[in-house]
Design a protein around this motif. Structure first.
Motif, mmCIF file in Angstrom:
data_model
loop_
_atom_site.group_PDB
_atom_site.id
_atom_site.type_symbol
_atom_site.label_atom_id
_atom_site.label_comp_id
_atom_site.label_asym_id
_atom_site.label_seq_id
_atom_site.Cartn_x
_atom_site.Cartn_y
_atom_site.Cartn_z
ATOM 1 N N TYR A 18 0.962 -1.247 -0.198
ATOM 2 C CA TYR A 18 -0.074 -0.017 -0.073
ATOM 3 C C TYR A 18 0.806 1.310 -0.055
ATOM 4 N N PRO A 19 0.557 2.279 -0.629
ATOM 5 C CA PRO A 19 -0.752 2.391 -1.411
ATOM 6 C C PRO A 19 -0.899 2.125 -2.664
ATOM 7 N N GLY A 20 0.169 1.369 -3.400
ATOM 8 C CA GLY A 20 0.482 1.072 -4.795
ATOM 9 C C GLY A 20 -0.902 0.008 -5.162
ATOM 10 N N LEU A 21 -1.134 -0.970 -4.330
ATOM 11 C CA LEU A 21 -2.290 -1.692 -4.694
ATOM 12 C C LEU A 21 -3.504 -0.943 -4.454
ATOM 13 N N ILE A 22 -3.701 -0.084 -3.821
ATOM 14 C CA ILE A 22 -4.910 0.817 -3.527
ATOM 15 C C ILE A 22 -5.222 1.507 -4.826
ATOM 16 N N ASP A 23 -4.070 2.117 -5.304
ATOM 17 C CA ASP A 23 -4.085 2.958 -6.661
ATOM 18 C C ASP A 23 -4.409 1.928 -7.715
ATOM 19 N N ALA A 24 -3.862 0.656 -7.564
ATOM 20 C CA ALA A 24 -4.287 -0.406 -8.740
ATOM 21 C C ALA A 24 -5.826 -0.653 -8.820
ATOM 22 N N LEU A 25 -6.345 -0.779 -7.619
ATOM 23 C CA LEU A 25 -7.620 -0.965 -7.803
ATOM 24 C C LEU A 25 -8.533 0.003 -8.149
ATOM 25 N N ARG A 26 -8.270 1.223 -7.827
ATOM 26 C CA ARG A 26 -8.870 2.459 -8.189
ATOM 27 C C ARG A 26 -8.741 2.798 -9.787
ATOM 28 N N ASP A 27 -7.766 2.248 -10.340
ATOM 29 C CA ASP A 27 -7.634 2.173 -11.983
ATOM 30 C C ASP A 27 -8.580 1.079 -12.524
ATOM 31 N N ALA A 28 -8.659 0.187 -11.730
ATOM 32 C CA ALA A 28 -9.508 -1.021 -12.334
ATOM 33 C C ALA A 28 -10.686 -0.542 -12.274
ATOM 34 N N PHE A 29 -11.304 -0.170 -11.146
ATOM 35 C CA PHE A 29 -12.689 0.198 -11.068
ATOM 36 C C PHE A 29 -12.921 1.538 -11.989
ATOM 37 N N ALA A 30 -12.057 2.313 -12.141
ATOM 38 C CA ALA A 30 -12.322 3.598 -12.922
ATOM 39 C C ALA A 30 -12.353 3.066 -14.507
ATOM 40 N N ALA A 31 -11.548 2.075 -15.049
ATOM 41 C CA ALA A 31 -11.566 1.910 -16.207
ATOM 42 C C ALA A 31 -12.775 1.354 -16.792
ATOM 43 N N GLY A 32 -13.558 0.597 -16.189
ATOM 44 C CA GLY A 32 -14.727 -0.050 -16.692
ATOM 45 C C GLY A 32 -14.633 -1.195 -17.177
ATOM 46 N N THR A 33 -13.389 -1.889 -17.682
ATOM 47 C CA THR A 33 -13.229 -2.751 -18.732
ATOM 48 C C THR A 33 -13.091 -4.037 -18.190
ATOM 49 N N VAL A 34 -13.286 -4.360 -17.063
ATOM 50 C CA VAL A 34 -13.241 -5.665 -16.461
ATOM 51 C C VAL A 34 -14.595 -6.282 -16.195
ATOM 52 N N THR A 35 -14.618 -7.716 -16.742
ATOM 53 C CA THR A 35 -15.931 -8.152 -16.359
ATOM 54 C C THR A 35 -15.642 -9.333 -15.456
ATOM 55 N N ASP A 266 -31.629 3.017 -2.185
ATOM 56 C CA ASP A 266 -31.193 3.923 -1.267
ATOM 57 C C ASP A 266 -29.468 3.757 -1.281
ATOM 58 N N ILE A 267 -29.014 2.743 -2.116
ATOM 59 C CA ILE A 267 -27.535 2.691 -2.434
ATOM 60 C C ILE A 267 -27.113 3.768 -3.211
ATOM 61 N N SER A 268 -26.317 4.715 -2.369
ATOM 62 C CA SER A 268 -25.728 6.048 -2.867
ATOM 63 C C SER A 268 -24.745 5.662 -4.287
ATOM 64 N N ALA A 269 -23.916 4.946 -4.013
ATOM 65 C CA ALA A 269 -22.894 4.768 -5.016
ATOM 66 C C ALA A 269 -22.215 3.475 -4.750
ATOM 67 N N ASP A 270 -21.590 3.092 -5.719
ATOM 68 C CA ASP A 270 -20.590 1.885 -5.936
ATOM 69 C C ASP A 270 -19.234 2.383 -5.879
ATOM 70 N N LEU A 271 -18.161 1.713 -5.763
ATOM 71 C CA LEU A 271 -16.850 2.035 -5.956
ATOM 72 C C LEU A 271 -16.544 2.841 -7.186
ATOM 73 N N ALA A 272 -16.872 2.193 -8.431
ATOM 74 C CA ALA A 272 -16.852 2.783 -9.795
ATOM 75 C C ALA A 272 -17.373 4.106 -9.908
#
Length: 313
Positions: A18-35, A266-272
């Protein structure tokens, strides 16, 4: 052609920083290309009166990587002197189909799970948060503390509560934390509360939460598990790692949803939504936020790809 390299648990834990792995998860959620389909969930009798669970968690990112985590959850292993959660991750090149990497599955899990919660806390916890309470003293607890220390710059106090005080003391000694003898008082004192138990009865009551608290529920991964009561759920703004997973698999949301206490809306948002700015996250210093994660194969894939890119261990 040489086979995939295998990364043992110790080397994987050392590389999944950390925080490298946290950033990697951020990038994966942001990309929106993973099924990442919902995990396969298969109960199996162990022949000794226990029900084990076999989990199959695939994910793929076209043109990049594909992978699957194979996990067994065996409650009877505590009496056998073995970990209750054991697994293996296999990473493939999505273009050639060649296997690239095999990794101890538990190491992937204990690092990526806190990384997802810490990622959410970047958007949901108050930046000035100083006190973290960890509820539960299992294998994940030290990793949760490490992950939160990477994202909360003003964190100065960590409390650990567990039903068995000796286990809380062991985690506290390892992580430079304090044992919390009283759960209600500890929740009331904390800016961030992270629960990592497999409780089937709510441990955290909503009337214990101060305004501005961020509540992170990690432990429950079946509809029968509850770590927080209905009051906590209704008092908080609700966030999830993925809507599909959390609303179907997580008792903390699936149970009140089924009974009409909350609605899916009532769910405001997800990580993406959070990492792309579609939702701003915390809106005020007084807001109580709740993040419920059940885990997604996207996180495993992102962690394994991060490990692969880091080079030979």
């Amino acid at each position: 052609m040489s086979g995939p390299r295998h990364v043992e648990a110790g080397a994987a834990l050392a590389a999944l920083t950390y925080p490298g792995l946290i950033d990697a998860l951020r990038d994966a959620f942001a990309a929106g290309t993973v099924t990442a389909p919902l995990r396969g969930h298969y109960p199996m009798a162990d022949g000794a009166g226990n029900t084990n669970i076999f989990l199959v968690m695939p994910a793929y990112d076209a043109g990049a990587y594909a992978g699957v985590k194979l996990v067994t959850v065996a409650p009877g292993n505590n009496a056998r002197g073995l970990d209750s959660v054991i697994g293996l991750y296999v990473l493939f090149d999505a273009v050639t189909g060649a296997p690239l990497l095999t990794v101890d599955g538990s190491a992937i899990t204990v690092r990526r799970t806190p990384a997802a919660s810490a990622l959410a806390a970047r958007y949901l916890a108050r930046p000035e948060a100083e006190t973290l309470l960890v509820v539960g003293a299992g294998k994940l607890a030290p990793h949760v503390i490490d992950a939160y220390r990477a994202v909360l710059p003003r964190l100065r106090r960590v409390l650990v509560w567990n039903r068995t005080a000796d286990k809380a003391a062991a985690v506290a000694a390892r992580s430079g934390a304090e044992v919390a003898p009283d759960l209600a008082a500890a929740v009331a004192a904390a800016d961030v509360v992270s629960a990592i138990t497999m409780s089937k009865a709510p441990l955290i009551r909503g009337d214990w939460l101060r305004p501005g608290t961020h509540l992170d529920l990690i432990g429950g991964f079946t509809p029968e598990m509850r770590e927080a009561d209905d009051s906590a759920v209704t008092r908080a703004s609700l966030f999830v790692d993925t809507r599909e997973g959390a609303l179907h698999e997580a008792g903390d949301l699936a149970d009140p949803l089924k009974r009409g206490v909350i609605a899916a809306g009532d769910i405001s948002a997800d990580l993406a939504d959070l990492v792309t700015g579609r939702h701003p996250g915390r809106r005020s210093a007084e807001e109580i936020t709740l993040f419920k994660s059940v885990g997604t194969a996207l996180e495993d894939l992102a962690a394994a790809a991060f490990l692969h890119r880091s080079g030979p261990a």
